[in-house]
Design a protein around this motif. Structure first.
Motif, PDB file in Angstrom:
ATOM      1  N   GLU A  39       0.663   3.918  -2.492  1.00 48.93           N
ATOM      2  CA  GLU A  39       0.416   5.442  -2.665  1.00 48.93           C
ATOM      3  C   GLU A  39       1.367   6.010  -3.300  1.00 48.93           C
ATOM      4  O   GLU A  39       0.475   7.085  -3.692  1.00 48.93           O
ATOM      5  CB  GLU A  39       0.248   5.420  -1.206  1.00 48.93           C
ATOM      6  CG  GLU A  39      -0.270   6.950  -0.535  1.00 48.93           C
ATOM      7  CD  GLU A  39      -0.647   7.280   0.839  1.00 48.93           C
ATOM      8  OE1 GLU A  39      -1.062   8.214   1.578  1.00 48.93           O
ATOM      9  OE2 GLU A  39       0.539   6.538   1.506  1.00 48.93           O
ATOM     10  N   TYR A  81       1.274  -1.065   0.263  1.00 49.51           N
ATOM     11  CA  TYR A  81       0.063  -0.243  -0.066  1.00 49.51           C
ATOM     12  C   TYR A  81       0.812   1.156  -0.040  1.00 49.51           C
ATOM     13  O   TYR A  81       0.525   2.067  -1.178  1.00 49.51           O
ATOM     14  CB  TYR A  81      -0.945   0.055   0.943  1.00 49.51           C
ATOM     15  CG  TYR A  81      -1.830  -1.573   0.895  1.00 49.51           C
ATOM     16  CD1 TYR A  81      -2.527  -1.391  -0.006  1.00 49.51           C
ATOM     17  CD2 TYR A  81      -2.489  -2.036   2.222  1.00 49.51           C
ATOM     18  CE1 TYR A  81      -3.271  -2.911  -0.321  1.00 49.51           C
ATOM     19  CE2 TYR A  81      -2.838  -3.499   1.866  1.00 49.51           C
ATOM     20  CZ  TYR A  81      -3.617  -3.646   0.975  1.00 49.51           C
ATOM     21  OH  TYR A  81      -4.383  -4.573   0.737  1.00 49.51           O
ATOM     22  N   THR A 118      -6.805   5.192  -6.273  1.00 50.87           N
ATOM     23  CA  THR A 118      -6.889   5.406  -4.806  1.00 50.87           C
ATOM     24  C   THR A 118      -8.071   5.254  -4.391  1.00 50.87           C
ATOM     25  O   THR A 118      -7.858   4.949  -2.715  1.00 50.87           O
ATOM     26  CB  THR A 118      -6.748   7.229  -4.986  1.00 50.87           C
ATOM     27  OG1 THR A 118      -5.903   7.890  -5.968  1.00 50.87           O
ATOM     28  CG2 THR A 118      -6.227   7.884  -3.753  1.00 50.87           C
TER      29      THR A 118
END
Length: 129
Positions: A22, A18, A48
């Motif tokens: 990101e 993650y 997102t």
């Protein structure tokens, strides 16, 4: 380059990396804005939202889905706008926000009606009461 970075973000997201996802999503969003590629920017917002879902962050997921729908509306990509809105409706319904969910479903139906899409071709459907 923007699409390649977006693809790397998607791979990282699917591998549950993650933090990496990101970072790639932030870079892809920046590149999409620099290149004025609203369609890609909206896709980045959809991913997102998926990242926030995976992290158990429903408020952030809702904001990302709403932003994706707005971006898709602005660039005329109705099928992805419908996808963002349908997902938003499901999340809102799951949180007990029936009014918000109903409003999102109404927007999906408006998109389908505006496109003249026959009922049998409508991918996203409001659940039966």
């Amino acid at each position: 380059r923007a699409y390649a970075v977006f693809g790397l973000a998607d791979v990282a997201l699917r591998q549950s990396a993650y933090e990496v996802a990101e970072q790639y999503l932030a870079e892809a969003a920046s590149l999409a804005q620099e290149e004025a590629d609203a369609s890609l920017e909206g896709r980045v917002w959809l991913s997102t939202a998926a990242l926030h879902q995976a992290r158990g962050q429903p408020e952030e997921q809702i904001m990302a889905l709403d932003h994706a729908a707005t971006v898709f509306d602005g660039c005329g990509v109705a099928y992805l706008e419908a996808q963002a809105l349908a997902t938003l409706a499901q999340v809102l319904a799951g949180r007990g926000d029936t009014a918000g969910a109903s409003a999102a479903w109404a927007r999906v139906e408006d998109l389908y009606n505006a496109a003249g899409l026959p009922e049998e071709d409508r991918i996203h459907r409001r659940p039966a009461p």
